[in-house]
Design a protein around this motif. Structure first.
Motif, PDB file in Angstrom:
ATOM      1  N   GLY A 168       0.762  -1.237   0.000  1.00 49.76           N
ATOM      2  CA  GLY A 168       0.000   0.000   0.000  1.00 49.76           C
ATOM      3  C   GLY A 168       0.791   1.284   0.000  1.00 49.76           C
ATOM      4  N   TYR A 169       2.089   1.210  -0.320  1.00 50.40           N
ATOM      5  CA  TYR A 169       2.915   2.422  -0.350  1.00 50.40           C
ATOM      6  C   TYR A 169       2.962   2.992  -1.764  1.00 50.40           C
ATOM      7  N   ILE A 170       3.209   4.287  -1.854  1.00 51.11           N
ATOM      8  CA  ILE A 170       3.216   4.994  -3.137  1.00 51.11           C
ATOM      9  C   ILE A 170       4.616   5.561  -3.405  1.00 51.11           C
ATOM     10  N   LEU A 171       5.149   5.280  -4.586  1.00 49.86           N
ATOM     11  CA  LEU A 171       6.462   5.797  -4.967  1.00 49.86           C
ATOM     12  C   LEU A 171       6.363   7.265  -5.343  1.00 49.86           C
ATOM     13  N   THR A 187       4.455   6.861   1.798  1.00 48.18           N
ATOM     14  CA  THR A 187       5.179   7.102   0.549  1.00 48.18           C
ATOM     15  C   THR A 187       6.635   6.670   0.691  1.00 48.18           C
ATOM     16  N   TYR A 188       7.293   6.491  -0.442  1.00 46.83           N
ATOM     17  CA  TYR A 188       8.713   6.155  -0.417  1.00 46.83           C
ATOM     18  C   TYR A 188       9.382   6.737  -1.655  1.00 46.83           C
ATOM     19  N   SER A 189      10.703   6.850  -1.598  1.00 46.73           N
ATOM     20  CA  SER A 189      11.464   7.369  -2.727  1.00 46.73           C
ATOM     21  C   SER A 189      12.826   6.704  -2.751  1.00 46.73           C
ATOM     22  N   PHE A 190      13.441   6.643  -3.929  1.00 41.38           N
ATOM     23  CA  PHE A 190      14.752   6.033  -4.090  1.00 41.38           C
ATOM     24  C   PHE A 190      15.808   7.105  -4.375  1.00 41.38           C
ATOM     25  N   VAL A 211      14.148   5.772   1.019  1.00 43.42           N
ATOM     26  CA  VAL A 211      13.599   6.516   2.150  1.00 43.42           C
ATOM     27  C   VAL A 211      12.105   6.193   2.227  1.00 43.42           C
ATOM     28  N   ILE A 212      11.672   5.662   3.368  1.00 41.34           N
ATOM     29  CA  ILE A 212      10.281   5.210   3.516  1.00 41.34           C
ATOM     30  C   ILE A 212       9.626   5.944   4.681  1.00 41.34           C
ATOM     31  N   MET A 213       8.525   6.629   4.390  1.00 42.15           N
ATOM     32  CA  MET A 213       7.734   7.274   5.444  1.00 42.15           C
ATOM     33  C   MET A 213       6.562   6.339   5.775  1.00 42.15           C
ATOM     34  N   SER A 214       6.626   5.766   6.951  1.00 35.78           N
ATOM     35  CA  SER A 214       5.634   4.769   7.350  1.00 35.78           C
ATOM     36  C   SER A 214       4.210   5.311   7.280  1.00 35.78           C
TER      37      SER A 214
END
Length: 297
Positions: A168-171, A187-190, A211-214
């Motif tokens: 359920g996370y969004i890039l 959300t997360y980002s590379f 980087v992952i924001m729970s």
């Protein structure tokens, strides 16, 4: 798991890189009239060809060996390897040092793979292709570990992204002004830059692989930072283990409590893991991505 990936993917990855490098070598031979005329003007306009020239000699010469042989400044060679010319170097000194580089390369050029040099004639098309392939293989051989490591990192991030998407996370694509401490929950980002201060008080942007924001983040909480690591043997991991510790120390000094985790695939022995644990760094094995749940993801 690492060995299976290596056997199925590494040869093709290396082959593709060698094909691209062969084309670059061919361009360098064209620019230098097949190593017979290495002009300072050419080196000034195309400084990025220097690694190719170093690998075209017999024996191939390392960067520091060229600096010693030609008696030139280190900064010039380092800049050229990055595709640049030192902006503060005077034109007169630059030309003098570029002439020295050309002279050394022409004297040491490998006549076995470039037979036209000894015979003082124009090479055939097949001879140029053969020489380009050999020189490209030398270049890729010197950089084989980074080539494989970069391919592994790309694959690890892909696997991690797939797991996050399923949960359920969004890039969020990097490069859109995204800041690590203003990401929305879930959300997360590379490869996102995180500003830190070095020991010399200089501010730098530290690239973080993931980087992952729970989804369960409370206001003011810090995201989870992940560094991907893969290794095909135990020796290289112990050489590189201080890199992660230094990163974590800089992050902790800058932001206080930080959760910094390694995503591991391959050969990591108790010595490596014990060192990282002593520095306060935890890890997740790639075949157990569900362990991310233990970090509140």
């Amino acid at each position: 798991m690492y060995n299976q990936w290596f056997m199925s993917t590494a040869p093709a990855t290396y082959r593709n890189t060698r094909t691209l490098t062969t084309a670059q070598v061919k361009d360098t031979l064209d620019l230098t009239k097949n190593l017979t005329d290495i002009q300072p003007g050419t080196l000034r306009q195309y400084p990025q060809i220097l690694p190719v020239l170093r690998m075209s000699t017999m024996p191939p010469i390392a960067r520091d060996r060229l600096i010693g042989l030609a008696d030139i400044t280190t900064s010039l060679v380092v800049s050229m390897e990055k595709g640049k010319i030192p902006p503060k170097m005077s034109a007169e000194k630059l030309d003098l040092e570029l002439i020295k580089i050309g002279s050394i390369i022409e004297k040491l050029a490998d006549e076995d793979i470039c037979p036209w040099l000894k015979e003082k004639r124009h090479p055939t098309k097949d001879e140029v292709y053969r020489a380009s392939t050999i020189i490209a293989d030398r270049l890729c051989g010197a950089a084989s570990d980074p080539i494989i490591r970069n391919a592994q990192e790309k694959r690890q991030l892909q696997i991690l992204g797939e797991w996050l998407n399923l949960n359920g996370y969004i890039l969020i694509e990097n490069g859109s002004g995204l800041k690590f401490n203003s990401m929305a929950p879930g959300t997360y980002s590379f490869r996102l830059n995180v500003p830190v201060t070095r020991e010399d008080a200089q501010k730098i942007n530290m690239p973080i692989d993931a980087v992952i924001m729970s989804k369960f983040t409370k206001p003011g909480e810090f995201p989870l930072l992940i560094e991907t690591k893969s290794a095909g043997d135990y020796t290289n991991t112990n050489k590189r283990r201080k890199e992660e510790a230094t990163k974590f120390r800089q992050l902790r000094d800058e932001y206080g409590k930080v959760t910094f985790v390694l995503l591991l695939c391959g050969y990591f022995d108790p010595g490596y893991l014990g060192y990282e644990a002593s520095e306060g760094i935890d890890w997740i094995w790639e075949h157990r991505l569900d362990d991310l749940l233990e970090f509140g993801v």
